[in-house]
Write an enzyme that holds these catalytic residues in place. Structure first.
Site, mmCIF file in Angstrom:
data_model
loop_
_atom_site.group_PDB
_atom_site.id
_atom_site.type_symbol
_atom_site.label_atom_id
_atom_site.label_comp_id
_atom_site.label_asym_id
_atom_site.label_seq_id
_atom_site.Cartn_x
_atom_site.Cartn_y
_atom_site.Cartn_z
ATOM 1 N N GLY A 232 52.824 46.225 35.728
ATOM 2 C CA GLY A 232 51.589 45.948 35.010
ATOM 3 C C GLY A 232 50.390 46.018 35.939
ATOM 4 N N SER A 233 49.361 45.261 35.604
ATOM 5 C CA SER A 233 48.110 45.320 36.362
ATOM 6 C C SER A 233 48.211 44.556 37.670
ATOM 7 C CB SER A 233 46.962 44.733 35.532
ATOM 8 O OG SER A 233 47.101 43.321 35.439
ATOM 9 N N LYS A 235 45.980 42.535 38.797
ATOM 10 C CA LYS A 235 45.484 41.169 38.585
ATOM 11 C C LYS A 235 46.627 40.244 38.178
ATOM 12 C CE LYS A 235 42.312 38.448 35.722
ATOM 13 N NZ LYS A 235 41.339 38.471 34.591
ATOM 14 N N VAL A 236 47.412 40.667 37.200
ATOM 15 C CA VAL A 236 48.548 39.843 36.771
ATOM 16 C C VAL A 236 49.632 39.838 37.846
ATOM 17 C CG1 VAL A 236 50.303 39.519 34.991
ATOM 18 C CG2 VAL A 236 48.016 40.297 34.347
ATOM 19 N N GLY A 237 49.822 40.984 38.501
ATOM 20 C CA GLY A 237 50.817 41.069 39.564
ATOM 21 C C GLY A 237 50.558 40.087 40.693
ATOM 22 N N GLU A 254 55.409 46.635 40.506
ATOM 23 C CA GLU A 254 54.943 48.009 40.309
ATOM 24 C C GLU A 254 53.617 47.910 39.562
ATOM 25 O OE1 GLU A 254 56.370 50.514 41.674
ATOM 26 O OE2 GLU A 254 58.251 49.593 42.281
ATOM 27 N N CYS A 288 49.928 54.605 35.311
ATOM 28 C CA CYS A 288 49.523 54.041 36.593
ATOM 29 C C CYS A 288 49.314 55.117 37.660
ATOM 30 C CB CYS A 288 50.552 53.020 37.069
ATOM 31 S SG CYS A 288 52.239 53.668 37.198
#
Length: 486
Positions: A232-233, A235-237, A254, A288
């Site tokens: 995912g993003s 920011k969330v990662g 990833e 991505c």
């Protein structure tokens, strides 16, 4: 409409299909026409706990199962995907607005990764390591981590769920999968149904369709999973990595990218145009690895720009069910608004629109922008939509500097008549993957996949799956007697 959206609109916990017990429903919409596909009552933190506990119970026996028997499940799953390919393709088109071309691309890769999962079941090997102690035998075993939590994204949900779920299971782990709220069927319960039908024992794979508004960090904080695989993003990662570290878990991340496709002065311009258009606009740019930036040497910039713009104008946008459609809808209205905002911001900063696509609901037509100020934040961030930035440069040194001038480092490509010049260029880029005379969007089952900088931590695919989803255990055997100082 596929029966998947009526039959699979449930939670899958401990081998049972059941409704969630949350206080609200996730509504699954077709992003092209806003047709309601399914309504799923969300899972609560208690159901997340039940899913992890089921995986924990089932995993011990699964790990002890002969790996040849485990392998048979994935052989059957592959056959089922092949048999159901048309229905799965229809579901990809309906749930995430993927074009027919994109659905075929995703299914091709999903089958390749299932083939690799078949082999992964037999891949773990132990080692005997010498010891300085007389009579000691050092054995190193490679064993499953136990339970893996998988969080998958909306853009390639079937592939990217299977990509972690199948290897983790093949290597003897239990799994709990949380699909993205916009793709709960294709990215979640459909995966469970295929593996259930392939003979996977109940409890080993669980799917919880839920939202952080309901469960907070319960999915990643839970004491059972030892590894969280998140796509995912960034920011969330970052948040996932922080919570995992605080709870002594391993995270495989990833994350996003801001890849560049570079056209050097000796490139085959027509070929570079084809590669760049695909790399930017495949699946509406919601990839991505997409080429956010197209960097072109000034020596060929005019020719490249003219041909690039002409090709982009031929891309048909519309109903993803139409085989002629190249550009379908983005996933939801907030994504459409975000992409429109990027174009508006670029123009406000002084960019020129060589192509300005219109926006109708979630259907965002391609835009091509040039003349963006060198210090624009837009050139450093990920743009998850059909917007291309053309950036001229003078010589390789400037190109290298521009490519690396971003917090991301996932993929990229360079076009040149001299392959070794391209390889030398690629070695100077701070990225996990880079391609010479090709596009930026690639994934293969046995090649390490992952990024540097804000694009992630760790690698997937091939032997990297062993590093991600197993751990090493040292067992020593003393033949004879040790001597102790007291």
């Amino acid at each position: 409409m596929s029966s998947y959206f009526t039959d699979l609109a449930q939670q899958y916990i401990d081998g049972e299909w059941r409704p969630g017990t949350g206080s609200w429903d996730i509504i699954d919409f077709n992003p092209y026409d806003n047709e309601k596909l399914a309504s799923i009552t969300i899972a609560t933190a208690d159901e997340v706990d039940a899913a992890y506990r089921a995986a924990e119970r089932a995993q011990k026996q699964w790990a002890a199962t002969n790996p040849y028997a485990r392998r048979a499940v994935f052989e059957k799953a592959l056959r089922l995907v092949e048999e159901r390919e048309a229905e799965i393709g229809d579901a990809i088109v309906a749930e995430l607005g993927g074009t027919r071309l994109k659905a075929a691309f995703e299914l091709h890769l999903a089958k390749e990764f299932l083939r690799e999962a078949v082999h992964l079941a037999l891949r773990p090997e132990g080692r005997i390591i010498p010891s300085p102690a007389v009579g000691k035998e050092n054995r190193v075993y490679r064993v499953p981590v136990g339970v893996v939590g998988v969080i998958s994204p909306f853009n390639f949900p079937f592939l990217l769920s299977l990509k972690s779920v199948a290897p983790a299971l093949a290597l003897g782990n239990g799994v709990v999968l949380k699909p993205h709220q916009n793709t709960p069927i294709v990215g979640g319960t459909l995966v469970a149904k295929i593996l259930e039908d392939a003979g996977l024992p109940g409890g080993l794979l669980n799917v919880v369709v839920t939202d952080i508004a309901e469960i907070g960090d319960a999915f990643i904080e839970h004491p059972v999973p030892k590894v969280i695989s998140f796509t995912g993003s960034d920011k969330v990662g970052r948040h996932v990595a922080t919570v995992c570290a605080a709870n002594f878990k391993r995270s495989v991340l990833e994350l996003g990218g801001n890849s560049a496709l570079v056209v050097l002065d000796d490139a085959d311009v027509d070929y570079a145009v084809d590669a760049a258009v695909f790399s930017r606009f495949v699946h509406q740019g919601q990839v991505c690895m997409a080429a956010n930036r197209v960097l072109v040497d000034r020596a060929v910039a005019d020719e490249f720009t003219e041909k690039f713009v002409a090709k982009v104008r031929t891309l048909k946008a519309g109903d993803p069910r139409d085989p002629e459609t190249v550009i379908g809808p983005v996933i939801n209205s907030s994504q459409a608004d975000a992409v429109s905002g990027v174009v508006d911001q670029a123009l406000a900063e002084g960019a020129t629109a060589l192509v300005r696509g219109s926006v109708t609901d979630n259907l965002v037509e391609p835009s091509v922008l040039t003349g963006l100020p060198a210090d624009s934040a837009l050139l450093k961030q990920e743009v998850f939509g059909p917007v291309a930035f053309l950036v001229p440069f003078d010589g390789e040194e400037e190109a290298v500097r521009l490519v690396n001038d971003t917090p991301y480092g996932l993929s990229g490509a360079v076009h040149t008549a001299d392959v070794e010049r391209g390889v030398a260029f690629a070695k100077r880029i701070d990225t996990g993957m880079f391609h010479v005379n090709d596009g930026t969007v690639h994934d293969e089952p046995i090649v390490p996949f992952g990024g540097e900088k804000h694009s992630g931590i760790g690698r997937l695919n091939g032997d990297s799956m062993l590093d991600a989803f197993t751990t090493q255990k040292w067992i020593s055997v003393q033949h004879g007697r040790s001597g102790f100082p007291f």
